[in-house]
Design an enzyme around this catalytic site. Structure first.
Site, PDB file in Angstrom:
ATOM      1  N   ARG A 144      29.477 -33.670   9.650  1.00 27.09           N
ATOM      2  CA  ARG A 144      30.842 -33.346   9.235  1.00 27.09           C
ATOM      3  C   ARG A 144      31.535 -32.366  10.182  1.00 27.09           C
ATOM      4  O   ARG A 144      32.741 -32.144  10.086  1.00 27.09           O
ATOM      5  CB  ARG A 144      30.833 -32.732   7.832  1.00 27.09           C
ATOM      6  CG  ARG A 144      30.243 -33.630   6.790  1.00 27.09           C
ATOM      7  CD  ARG A 144      30.234 -32.933   5.457  1.00 27.09           C
ATOM      8  NE  ARG A 144      31.580 -32.799   4.947  1.00 27.09           N
ATOM      9  CZ  ARG A 144      32.160 -33.687   4.154  1.00 27.09           C
ATOM     10  NH1 ARG A 144      31.512 -34.754   3.785  1.00 27.09           N
ATOM     11  NH2 ARG A 144      33.380 -33.499   3.724  1.00 27.09           N
TER      12      ARG A 144
ATOM     13  N   TRP B 169      34.099 -27.631  11.776  1.00 24.93           N
ATOM     14  CA  TRP B 169      34.908 -28.407  12.720  1.00 24.93           C
ATOM     15  C   TRP B 169      36.222 -27.659  12.804  1.00 24.93           C
ATOM     16  O   TRP B 169      36.975 -27.601  11.828  1.00 24.93           O
ATOM     17  CB  TRP B 169      35.104 -29.823  12.194  1.00 24.93           C
ATOM     18  CG  TRP B 169      35.755 -30.752  13.165  1.00 24.93           C
ATOM     19  CD1 TRP B 169      35.131 -31.538  14.089  1.00 24.93           C
ATOM     20  CD2 TRP B 169      37.161 -31.018  13.303  1.00 24.93           C
ATOM     21  NE1 TRP B 169      36.054 -32.265  14.792  1.00 24.93           N
ATOM     22  CE2 TRP B 169      37.303 -31.964  14.340  1.00 24.93           C
ATOM     23  CE3 TRP B 169      38.303 -30.541  12.676  1.00 24.93           C
ATOM     24  CZ2 TRP B 169      38.533 -32.455  14.747  1.00 24.93           C
ATOM     25  CZ3 TRP B 169      39.551 -31.021  13.081  1.00 24.93           C
ATOM     26  CH2 TRP B 169      39.652 -31.970  14.108  1.00 24.93           C
TER      27      TRP B 169
ATOM     28  N   ASN C 129      36.330 -25.349   3.479  1.00 23.94           N
ATOM     29  CA  ASN C 129      36.646 -26.586   4.180  1.00 23.94           C
ATOM     30  C   ASN C 129      38.067 -26.956   3.781  1.00 23.94           C
ATOM     31  O   ASN C 129      38.391 -26.940   2.605  1.00 23.94           O
ATOM     32  CB  ASN C 129      35.643 -27.673   3.733  1.00 23.94           C
ATOM     33  CG  ASN C 129      35.972 -29.043   4.295  1.00 23.94           C
ATOM     34  OD1 ASN C 129      36.734 -29.165   5.242  1.00 23.94           O
ATOM     35  ND2 ASN C 129      35.398 -30.061   3.690  1.00 23.94           N
ATOM     36  N   GLY C 130      38.922 -27.252   4.774  1.00 28.08           N
ATOM     37  CA  GLY C 130      40.305 -27.615   4.458  1.00 28.08           C
ATOM     38  C   GLY C 130      41.273 -26.729   5.221  1.00 28.08           C
ATOM     39  O   GLY C 130      40.866 -25.982   6.116  1.00 28.08           O
TER      40      GLY C 130
ATOM     41  N   GLU D 241      37.489 -52.550  18.122  1.00 29.36           N
ATOM     42  CA  GLU D 241      36.348 -51.803  17.592  1.00 29.36           C
ATOM     43  C   GLU D 241      35.314 -51.548  18.700  1.00 29.36           C
ATOM     44  O   GLU D 241      34.730 -50.467  18.768  1.00 29.36           O
ATOM     45  CB  GLU D 241      35.744 -52.558  16.393  1.00 29.36           C
ATOM     46  CG  GLU D 241      34.547 -51.919  15.736  1.00 29.36           C
ATOM     47  CD  GLU D 241      34.757 -50.496  15.218  1.00 29.36           C
ATOM     48  OE1 GLU D 241      35.889 -50.014  15.168  1.00 29.36           O
ATOM     49  OE2 GLU D 241      33.743 -49.849  14.908  1.00 29.36           O
TER      50      GLU D 241
ATOM     51  N   LYS E 117      34.171 -47.791  19.865  1.00 28.37           N
ATOM     52  CA  LYS E 117      32.772 -47.321  19.865  1.00 28.37           C
ATOM     53  C   LYS E 117      32.439 -46.689  21.205  1.00 28.37           C
ATOM     54  O   LYS E 117      31.846 -45.624  21.271  1.00 28.37           O
ATOM     55  CB  LYS E 117      31.789 -48.486  19.629  1.00 28.37           C
ATOM     56  CG  LYS E 117      31.632 -49.005  18.238  1.00 28.37           C
ATOM     57  CD  LYS E 117      31.133 -48.009  17.225  1.00 28.37           C
ATOM     58  CE  LYS E 117      32.201 -47.206  16.649  1.00 28.37           C
ATOM     59  NZ  LYS E 117      32.947 -47.392  15.534  1.00 28.37           N
TER      60      LYS E 117
ATOM     61  N   HIS F 164      50.529 -58.495  30.276  1.00 26.78           N
ATOM     62  CA  HIS F 164      51.710 -57.649  30.115  1.00 26.78           C
ATOM     63  C   HIS F 164      51.392 -56.185  30.394  1.00 26.78           C
ATOM     64  O   HIS F 164      52.068 -55.297  29.889  1.00 26.78           O
ATOM     65  CB  HIS F 164      52.276 -57.810  28.698  1.00 26.78           C
ATOM     66  CG  HIS F 164      52.686 -59.217  28.399  1.00 26.78           C
ATOM     67  ND1 HIS F 164      53.751 -59.828  29.008  1.00 26.78           N
ATOM     68  CD2 HIS F 164      52.135 -60.155  27.586  1.00 26.78           C
ATOM     69  CE1 HIS F 164      53.865 -61.069  28.572  1.00 26.78           C
ATOM     70  NE2 HIS F 164      52.885 -61.302  27.712  1.00 26.78           N
TER      71      HIS F 164
END
Ligand code: G6P
Length: 612
Positions: A27, A73, A99-100, A485, A489, A508
Site C-alpha cells: 500500500r 505513500w 491514511n488519507g 494493458e 505493465k 497518425h
C-alpha cells in the site's frame, strides 16, 4: 495508499505490528514507523522500506502490549524521517497514524499556530493530532470524545489510530473514505487497513463505516459511535481469506505467483456461475438488477488503471453480445466533468481493491443523480463493494503485487459472464453461439495453463529487449485494450517508456518513432481483423522496427514477418484478452527482473490509491 496496523491486548504488540506492516507494504513504502506504549510512548521511524525499519529496531526495547504502525505513500511532504508516521502531539502524550488527506489542514494549522502550537513535519497528520490534543486539554474530555469533536472539524479523508500515554488499555480508531478493519480477538483487538495482517489471529472482523469512531479497550467489548455521537452496533463478519493466499508460496515475487495463479483464479471467478452443459450462466449478485440493466439506455463503466482496461474489454463485450451501448470513463475525469447521468442509468464500477478514491467518488456522484450502481470488486467488504447497489466479486484471491495481473483476467471473466447473461435475456445471441461460448469459456483455464507454460519463450524475448528505452504495443478490436494493458505493465514495473495504441492509429503519430531500435509488440491473433493487423506489421517492418508478435498457435503468416513470436491457443475472439494479456504480463515481469527492478513494489506506485 499507506498501510495501518495497530494492536491492543495482552500479547507483545511489536511482532504483530511488524508482520502486519510487511503484509501491507504494497500500500505504500516510502517510510515506515512504529509507536509502542511501554511506560510512556516510544516512537521509531525511518524513511525507507519495512525491512529497513526492522533492521533499525533490532537492538531497541520493543516491549509493550499496545502499539500502532504505519507504512507510508507520501502525499504531504517528502518521504523523510520527520514526515514518517507515527506523529506525536505537542506534549508527546498522543501518537497517531493516518491514511488519507485532511483537505482543510492549512486552515486548522493556522489556528493551532495562533494557539501556540509548533510543527515538526509538513504533514496534515501532525495537524490532526494536535487538534485532538488541543480539544482534549481545553474541553477536559476523554480521548475518544476529543477525537470525535476534532473529526467534526475535518474536511477530507482519513483512517486514523491513536495511542495515548494516559490510556494504557485503549486505542481509538476512526475512518472516513479510507478503509479500516477491526479484528476481534478473545480479549484483544487488531486494526488494519485491510484484513491481511489480521487473518492469522482472528476471522471475526468489523469493517468500520465512514465517520465511525471505535474505542478498543483490551478485555472489553468494542464500542462504536459515529461522529454525530450516535451509538452504533458493530456488525461482526467472518473472513474468508486464507493465510496461504498471502504468502509467496515458493515464488520469487508475488507478481510471478499471481501471474501463474490465473488458471485457478479465472476458474474461481466462474465457479457456481457457469455450467456449459446445462447452458446456464448467472451472477447471483446482480440477478435482481438484470431487468434494470436491460431497460437502461446505456451502461457507463467507471474505473482506473488496469481496471479501466478491463472496462474497455467490457465495452466491446456488452456492445458485441448484448447490443447495449457502453461508455468507459476514467473515474477521475468522470467525477469532475459534470457528466450527464439520469435516473435509471446504470453505472458499473470496476476495482480490484474496492478502495480507489476516484472510483468511489464517481460512484457517489452517479448515485446522487439517481443512477443504479453495480460493482465488480476483488476485495470482499471493500468500500466500493459496499457503496454499490449490487455487484459481483471477482474471487481472484488477494492480489499483493502492485502491478495488477490476475485481477484483470478475473474482471474480464466476470464482464464476459455478465455480457453473456444479458445477451441471453435480451435475445441478441443465437442459442448455438451462446452455448459454444459457454463451453469455450469453461475450457479457458486449461488454455491459460498452456499459455503459462511457454517453455521460456517470453523470458528469452525479455533478455533480448531488457536494455531498450521505448516499447510500442499495438492491437485492434478486443486486442486494443490488451495492447494498453501490456504497455502499462511494462512501464509500471520496468520503468521503460511504453505506449499502447490501436494498431491502425499508429500511422497518425507513433510511426514517426519507429526505427531499428524500436520494439513493437503486436497482438496479432487470427480472429477479427487479422489481415489489417498483418498490414500494420508490414508497415513497421518496412521501417526496420523489431517485431514481437502474440499469435494464434499454428500461425505462419505473422511468424514469417515477426522477429519473435509467442503463441497462444486458439479461442473465440472475445475471449482472446484473457489469454493474450498473460504473455505480456510475463514479458514485463522478466524485463523488470532482468533490469534489477523491485517488481512487487515499483517506485512511486501504490496498490490501493485512496487519495485522488
Ligand atoms: C493503482 C494500482 C493499479 C490499479 C489501479 C486501480 O494504480 O497500482 O494496479 O489498476 O490503482 O485500482 P483498483 O483497485 O481500483 O482496481
Amino acid at each position: 495508499m499507506c498501510g495501518i496496523v495497530a494492536y491492543v491486548g495482552y500479547k507483545q504488540a511489536y511482532p504483530i505490528l511488524i508482520k502486519g506492516l510487511e503484509r501491507l507494504e504494497y500500500r505504500g513504502y516510502d517510510s515506515a514507523g512504529v509507536a509502542l506504549l511501554n511506560h510512556g510512548l516510544k516512537t521509531y521511524k525511518i524513511p525507507g522500506k519495512v525491512a529497513e525499519l526492522k533492521r533499525f529496531l533490532e537492538d531497541k526495547d520493543l516491549d509493550g502490549n499496545l502499539g500502532i504502525a504505519h507504512t507510508r505513500w507520501a502525499t504531504h511532504g517528502e518521504p523523510n524521517f520527520t514526515n514518517a508516521h507515527p506523529h506525536y502531539s505537542q506534549t508527546k502524550s498522543l501518537s497517531i497514524i493516518h491514511n488519507g488527506i485532511i483537505e482543510n489542514y492549512a486552515l486548522l494549522k493556522e489556528e493551532l499556530i495562533k494557539r501556540g502550537y509548533t510543527f515538526n513535519s509538513d504533514t496534515d497528520t501532525e495537524v490532526l493530532v494536535n487538534l485532538i490534543e488541543d480539544i482534549q486539554l481545553n474541553e477536559q474530555v476523554l480521548l475518544d470524545e476529543a477525537v470525535r469533536i476534532a473529526l467534526n472539524q475535518v474536511v477530507g479523508a482519513y483512517a486514523i489510530v491513536i495511542l495515548s500515554a494516559d490510556s494504557p488499555n485503549t486505542i481509538i480508531a476512526a475512518r472516513k473514505g479510507s478503509p479500516l478493519v477491526i479484528g476481534i480477538g478473545d480479549d484483544d483487538f487488531y486494526v488494519a487497513s485491510d484484513a491481511t495482517p489480521i487473518v492469522e489471529y482472528t476471522k471475526n472482523v468489523v469493517y468500520l463505516e465512514d465517520e465511525e469512531v471505535a474505542v478498543l479497550t483490551r478485555g472489553e467489548k468494542l464500542k462504536l459511535r459515529d461522529i454525530k455521537n450516535h451509538e452504533k452496533t458493530p456488525y461482526i463478519q467472518q473472513l474468508e481469506m486464507n493465510l496461504s493466499e498471502l504468502e509467496k508460496g515458493g515464488y520469487e515475487h508475488f507478481m510471478l505467483k499471481e501471474i501463474n495463479e490465473q488458471s485457478r483464479s479465472v476458474k474461481d471467478s466462474m465457479r457456481g456461475r457457469l455450467n456449459a452443459s446445462k447452458a446456464l450462466v448467472s451472477l447471483g449478485g446482480i440477478v435482481d438488477y438484470e431487468q434494470t440493466i436491460l431497460a437502461a439506455n446505456r451502461i457507463v463503466i467507471v474505473a482506473c488503471g488496469t481496471s479501466w482496461h478491463a472496462g474497455l474489454v467490457g465495452e466491446y463485450l456488452f456492445e458485441d453480445l448484448a447490443r447495449i451501448p457502453v461508455e468507459v470513463e476514467y473515474a477521475s475525469e468522470f467525477r469532475y466533468r459534470n457528466p450527464i447521468i439520469n435516473e435509471g442509468d446504470v453505472v458499473l464500477a470496476i476495482s480490484q481493491s474496492g478502495e480507489t478514491a476516484d472510483t468511489l467518488a464517481a460512484i457517489e456522484l452517479a448515485k446522487s443523480k439517481g443512477a443504479i450502481i453495480l460493482g465488480i470488486c476483488n476485495v470482499v467488504g471493500s468500500s466500493i463493494a459496499r457503496a454499490t447497489h449490487a455487484g459481483s466479486y471477482t474471487h481472484a484471491g488477494p492480489e499483493i503485487g502492485v502491478a495488477s495481473t490476475k485481477a484483470f483476467t478475473a474482471q474480464v471473466t466476470v464482464l464476459t459472464l455478465m455480457a453473456l447473461r444479458l445477451a441471453e435475456l435480451k435475445g441478441t445471441i443465437p442459442r448455438s453461439r451462446f452455448i459454444r461460448l459457454l463451453h469455450e469459456l469453461e475450457d479457458l483455464p486449461n488454455k491459460i495453463e498452456r499459455v503459462l507454460d511457454d517453455k521460456g519463450a517470453t523470458k528469452f524475448i525479455a533478455s533480448q529487449f531488457k536494455d531498450v528505452h521505448n516499447f510500442l504495443y499495438l492491437g485492434r478490436g478486443y486486442n486494443f485494450p490488451v495492447a494498453l494493458e501490456g504497455a502499462l505493465k511494462l512501464k509500471e514495473i520496468s520503468y521503460i517508456h511504453a505506449e499502447g495504441y490501436p494498431a491502425a492509429e499508429m500511422k497518425h503519430g507513433p510511426i514517426a518513432l519507429i526505427d531499428e531500435n524500436m520494439p513493437v509488440v503486436f497482438i496479432a491473433t487470427s480472429k477479427g481483423i487479422y489481415d489489417k493487423v498483418v498490414s500494420n506489421i508490414m508497415e513497421v517492418k518496412a521501417r526496420s522496427g523489431k517485431i514481437i508478435a502474440v499469435v494464434t498457435e499454428g500461425d505462419t503468416t505473422v511468424r514469417e514477418l515477426a522477429d519473435y513470436v509467442i503463441e497462444i491457443p486458439e479461442t473465440e475472439e472475445m475471449l482472446i484478452p484473457m489469454l493474450a494479456t498473460i504473455p505480456l504480463q510475463k514479458l514485463a515481469y522478466y524485463i523488470a527482473v532482468m533490469r534489477g527492478c523491485n517488481v512487487d513494489m515499483p517506485r512511486n506506485l501504490a496498490k490501493s490509491v485512496t487519495v485522488e
